[in-house]
Design a protein around this motif. Structure first.
Motif: not given
Ligand SMILES: [Zn+2]
Length: 295
Positions: A152, A171, A173, A178
């Protein structure tokens, strides 16, 4: 005997190792992702019939090296728990818990392809991108247990003059672009679709590239740029000399060989032998890593 387990989102691979470090007993059961009592029972049931002095677990999710708190999106019944402490209390034996990517690297450093290397940066290229750094046989956990997690952080940026022409994907996250969105098996497929408008399985793309098919060659070439550049930079930063690869894409040897060639082309200190290599321990890596981590 030591009881070791590799806890994944779908299955728990659980085995008892003898004092020589060999597997004496093993089985695989579905992971009780939402049921803490059932999760505990996976271990308690074995301990009731196989005498083990301690338990070591490799699990999907982050393990905070200070608090021991596990963060796991997929295995909800352990998320937020001080897993080692809580299991030790109910099982009445010492319990050690490590992240599964870290366990993979520990195992490959101790018994696998990275034996003899002082500093090992292992990577997982599977459903996501993970990693772990092991120095002299010990995990470099880092703050919050995030050491080695290189998936990440943005590696693909939108073009300022031609927006939408670069493969910038959202992503899980919360960030965009990422490495995780490109370097995983799904990432390779996403990149292929972005470049050519073709939906294909990651192994088919890797196979077609190895066979010289033009579109797949272009996808793999770009994938090697996006994954290999950051990887070479990381190797410079941490001075690791070998990168064992785990996860599904480790089973695509031509793809890993292409990545290795790209990484070596980017290293300031030339490497005469392959640096990025598939792990040797296969499905046993998580269990062996748990065993090694347990001391
Ligand atoms: Zn990520």
């Amino acid at each position: 005997m030591r009881l070791c387990a590799d806890v994944g989102g779908s299955f728990v691979d659980i085995a008892a190792f003898d004092d020589a470090g060999a597997i004496g007993w093993r089985r695989k059961v579905p992971t009780p992702v939402d049921d803490w009592a059932a999760f505990v029972a996976v271990f308690a049931d074995v301990l009731a019939v196989v005498a083990c002095e301690r338990v070591s677990i490799a699990t999907a999710g982050l393990v905070d090296p200070v608090s021991g708190i596990v963060t796991s999106a997929n295995i909800r019944c352990i998320d937020g728990r001080r897993l080692a402490d809580e299991l030790a209390r109910v099982l009445a034996v010492p319990v050690r818990v490590v992240n599964d990517a870290d366990a993979f690297v520990l195992a490959e450093a101790a018994r696998g392809v990275a034996m003899g290397h002082e500093r090992v940066f292992g990577i997982i290229l599977g459903t996501g991108v993970g990693g772990g750094l092991v120095e002299r046989g010990r995990i470099v956990g880092g703050a919050g247990g995030i050491g080695g997690e290189w998936g990440h952080g943005q590696v693909v940026h939108d073009s300022p003059i031609a927006p939408g022409t670069n493969p910038v994907f959202a992503c899980g996250c919360g960030l965009k672009g990422c490495l995780d969105t490109i370097g995983s098996a799904r990432g390779l497929e996403r990149l292929h679709r972005f470049l050519h408008g073709i939906a294909a399985d990651s192994f088919a793309i890797a196979g077609d590239a190895a066979a010289g098919k033009r579109r797949a060659v272009a996808t793999v070439d770009y994938w090697c740029d996006l994954v290999g550049g950051p990887l070479a930079m990381l190797l410079h930063a941490v001075s690791a000399t070998i990168v064992p690869v785990g996860g599904g894409l480790a089973n695509a040897p031509a793809l890993i060989a292409a990545l290795d060639a790209r990484v070596r082309a980017n290293l300031l200190i030339p490497a005469a032998i392959p640096v990025v290599v598939p792990g040797r321990l296969g499905d046993d890596a998580g269990l062996i890593g748990a065993l090694v981590a347990g001391g």
